[in-house]
Structures are given as C-alpha cells and as structure tokens.
Write an enzyme that holds these catalytic residues in place. Sequence first.
Site, PDB file in Angstrom:
ATOM      1  N   ASP A   1      33.067  41.601  28.118  1.00 47.74           N
ATOM      2  CA  ASP A   1      33.102  41.505  29.673  1.00 47.74           C
ATOM      3  C   ASP A   1      31.383  41.028  29.971  1.00 47.74           C
ATOM      4  O   ASP A   1      30.588  41.679  29.712  1.00 47.74           O
ATOM      5  CB  ASP A   1      33.358  42.814  30.297  1.00 47.74           C
ATOM      6  CG  ASP A   1      34.510  43.052  30.435  1.00 47.74           C
ATOM      7  OD1 ASP A   1      35.345  42.477  31.070  1.00 47.74           O
ATOM      8  OD2 ASP A   1      35.299  44.247  29.978  1.00 47.74           O
TER       9      ASP A   1
ATOM     10  N   MET B   1      28.781  40.261  32.667  1.00 49.70           N
ATOM     11  CA  MET B   1      28.437  40.520  34.380  1.00 49.70           C
ATOM     12  C   MET B   1      27.017  40.082  34.535  1.00 49.70           C
ATOM     13  O   MET B   1      26.284  40.295  33.580  1.00 49.70           O
ATOM     14  CB  MET B   1      28.526  42.113  34.604  1.00 49.70           C
ATOM     15  CG  MET B   1      30.089  42.539  34.272  1.00 49.70           C
ATOM     16  SD  MET B   1      30.260  44.175  34.789  1.00 49.70           S
ATOM     17  CE  MET B   1      32.103  44.464  34.217  1.00 49.70           C
TER      18      MET B   1
ATOM     19  N   HIS C   1      35.447  37.281  28.966  1.00 49.22           N
ATOM     20  CA  HIS C   1      35.774  37.489  30.591  1.00 49.22           C
ATOM     21  C   HIS C   1      34.416  37.185  31.301  1.00 49.22           C
ATOM     22  O   HIS C   1      33.698  38.239  31.358  1.00 49.22           O
ATOM     23  CB  HIS C   1      36.421  39.030  30.585  1.00 49.22           C
ATOM     24  CG  HIS C   1      36.584  39.123  32.133  1.00 49.22           C
ATOM     25  ND1 HIS C   1      36.999  40.437  32.549  1.00 49.22           N
ATOM     26  CD2 HIS C   1      36.746  38.511  33.333  1.00 49.22           C
ATOM     27  CE1 HIS C   1      37.156  40.285  34.067  1.00 49.22           C
ATOM     28  NE2 HIS C   1      36.947  39.215  34.237  1.00 49.22           N
TER      29      HIS C   1
ATOM     30  N   MET D   1      32.378  37.090  34.439  1.00 52.00           N
ATOM     31  CA  MET D   1      32.105  37.628  35.887  1.00 52.00           C
ATOM     32  C   MET D   1      30.784  37.281  36.241  1.00 52.00           C
ATOM     33  O   MET D   1      29.828  38.037  36.369  1.00 52.00           O
ATOM     34  CB  MET D   1      32.172  39.142  35.941  1.00 52.00           C
ATOM     35  CG  MET D   1      33.978  39.747  35.653  1.00 52.00           C
ATOM     36  SD  MET D   1      33.748  41.313  35.173  1.00 52.00           S
ATOM     37  CE  MET D   1      33.797  41.287  33.580  1.00 52.00           C
TER      38      MET D   1
ATOM     39  N   MET E   1      43.279  41.114  37.396  1.00 51.09           N
ATOM     40  CA  MET E   1      42.422  42.489  37.346  1.00 51.09           C
ATOM     41  C   MET E   1      43.173  43.207  38.222  1.00 51.09           C
ATOM     42  O   MET E   1      43.593  43.140  39.291  1.00 51.09           O
ATOM     43  CB  MET E   1      41.379  41.960  38.230  1.00 51.09           C
ATOM     44  CG  MET E   1      40.216  41.021  37.583  1.00 51.09           C
ATOM     45  SD  MET E   1      39.829  41.579  36.064  1.00 51.09           S
ATOM     46  CE  MET E   1      38.991  43.118  36.165  1.00 51.09           C
TER      47      MET E   1
ATOM     48  N   PHE F   1      33.198  47.298  36.609  1.00 46.50           N
ATOM     49  CA  PHE F   1      32.933  48.607  35.922  1.00 46.50           C
ATOM     50  C   PHE F   1      34.184  48.941  35.249  1.00 46.50           C
ATOM     51  O   PHE F   1      35.254  48.762  35.787  1.00 46.50           O
ATOM     52  CB  PHE F   1      32.462  49.697  37.255  1.00 46.50           C
ATOM     53  CG  PHE F   1      31.240  49.349  37.979  1.00 46.50           C
ATOM     54  CD1 PHE F   1      30.015  49.717  37.472  1.00 46.50           C
ATOM     55  CD2 PHE F   1      31.661  48.795  39.097  1.00 46.50           C
ATOM     56  CE1 PHE F   1      28.980  49.256  38.337  1.00 46.50           C
ATOM     57  CE2 PHE F   1      30.420  48.441  39.847  1.00 46.50           C
ATOM     58  CZ  PHE F   1      28.995  48.733  39.556  1.00 46.50           C
TER      59      PHE F   1
ATOM     60  N   GLY G   1      36.348  52.416  33.648  1.00 49.82           N
ATOM     61  CA  GLY G   1      36.724  53.664  34.212  1.00 49.82           C
ATOM     62  C   GLY G   1      37.372  53.669  35.606  1.00 49.82           C
ATOM     63  O   GLY G   1      37.480  54.909  36.111  1.00 49.82           O
TER      64      GLY G   1
ATOM     65  N   GLY H   1      42.097  46.556  33.508  1.00 50.60           N
ATOM     66  CA  GLY H   1      41.435  47.566  34.753  1.00 50.60           C
ATOM     67  C   GLY H   1      42.538  48.694  34.794  1.00 50.60           C
ATOM     68  O   GLY H   1      43.690  48.628  35.044  1.00 50.60           O
ATOM     69  N   GLY H   2      42.236  49.647  34.149  1.00 50.55           N
ATOM     70  CA  GLY H   2      42.862  51.091  34.604  1.00 50.55           C
ATOM     71  C   GLY H   2      44.299  51.023  33.605  1.00 50.55           C
ATOM     72  O   GLY H   2      45.054  51.654  33.729  1.00 50.55           O
TER      73      GLY H   2
END
Length: 224
Positions: free
Chosen positions: A36, A38, A68, A70, A139, A145, A147, A178-179
């Site tokens: 990730d 960012m 990924h 971002m 997503m 973030f 969590g 995500g999740g």
Amino acid sequence: MTDYIIAPSILSADFARLGEEVDKVLADGADWVHFDVMDNHYVPNLTIGPMVCQALREHGVSAPIDVHLMVEPVDRIIPEFAKAGATTITFHPEASKHVDRSLQLIHEQGCKAGLVFNPATPLQILEWAIEKVDMVLLMSVNPGFGGQSFIPHVKQKISAARALIDASGRDIRLEVDGGVKADNIGELAALGADTFVAGSAIFGAPDYASVITEMRNNIAAATA
Ligand code: DX5
Ligand code: ZN
C-alpha cells in the site's frame, strides 16, 4: 476452477522487521504481497515507496508484489515501481488525468495493470478501459488506513464487477481490499471475488498460518 489468491497487506506488518514479516507470511501460505503506497495527498496517510519494494526484492522476496498506488499524480511513480520489482500496479482513476495513458504506461513497463474503485466510485469507467485492465480492485473501506470495517454495499459491487468481467471474456482478477476477514471471505468469494487483501486480519493475528488456512477453508466451503 478459480485460483483464489490471498494477498496480505503489509500496511499492518511490523515495519521494523518488514523482510522477516514478509518471509513469514509467505511461508505461512500467502500468495502475493499487497503493497500500500500512500502519499498524504490523495489519501490522508503516508507509507512506503519504490525503495522499500526494491529492498524486499533484494531481501529475496520472489512472490508477486501487488502495488496499490494511493497517490496523485500516478504516472511519475509507475516506472519507479516497475524498476523496483512490482508485479501488478493498480491506481485510482480519480488520481490520474489520463487513465488510458496510465494503464498503457504500466504495461509498457512490463507490469500488470489494474484500476481501483473507492466505495462510492462507480464502475462506469471500465466500459472503455477494460481492454487494458488485468485486475479490478474494489475498495471495501475508504483508502488510507488498515483496520476499518467492511462497507456492506460493496458486496453488490462485487457481483456487478464480476458480471462486467465475465461479459468482457478477458482474464481479469477481481480483488477486494478492506475489512476482509476469515468470517466474510467466503461470502465475498461466492459473490465473485477471487483475490483478497487482508491486513489486520492476518498481521494482527498471533498465528498467520492458521488465519490463512481458515480463509482458504471458508472460500472452499462457500464456493463448493
Ligand atoms: C487501505 C489499504 C488496505 C488496508 C487493508 O487503504 O488499501 O490494503 O491495508 O487493511 P485491513 O485488511 O486491515 O482492512
Ligand atoms: Zn490496499
């Protein structure tokens, strides 16, 4: 038969021991490394760049690295990640002024290319981009973030994306990020996802192997 991919997000790994963490999660059954990136501009957080990707390659990581992005803009950093050993590079269409050009650039650099859709971003852009897409990443949280909780409406989007991919007849992976946890991964696979990013669910567990095994078992049970 679909080959299901588990791609742990190293965002939730212990960055002070990153090489060891990646070795361990791959030895414990993961398929890819989800990386990730960012920039504190496109998303409100700042993480890791091409130097860290290259360091993992030099450390001996040979598994696919799923980068990924971002970041905004995206084009300048694409060749850097290709040089650093990225396998797949995905970006958010909102972050590129010329989506087709960014997809082409990723291919010219020898990587697989993907588009990432935020929870509120429609899939429409795929209509004229799908020929250059090797992966669709949905997503299921707002990016920035680890969590966070899975946003339920993304389940319908998985079905919609699966239908578009099947209609295209192209070999395109459908990834969810995500999740994702052992207790929802089966349902996501049954809806048509085949590639699963999981950060906190894996790196937050004491035993990575048992979570990955549980994820694979739940996928198998839900898609049998
Ligand atoms: C969020 C990142 C995700 C994140 C997922 O912006 O793209 O890859 O690490 O983390 P979990 O699995 O904890 O939701
Ligand atoms: Zn991600």
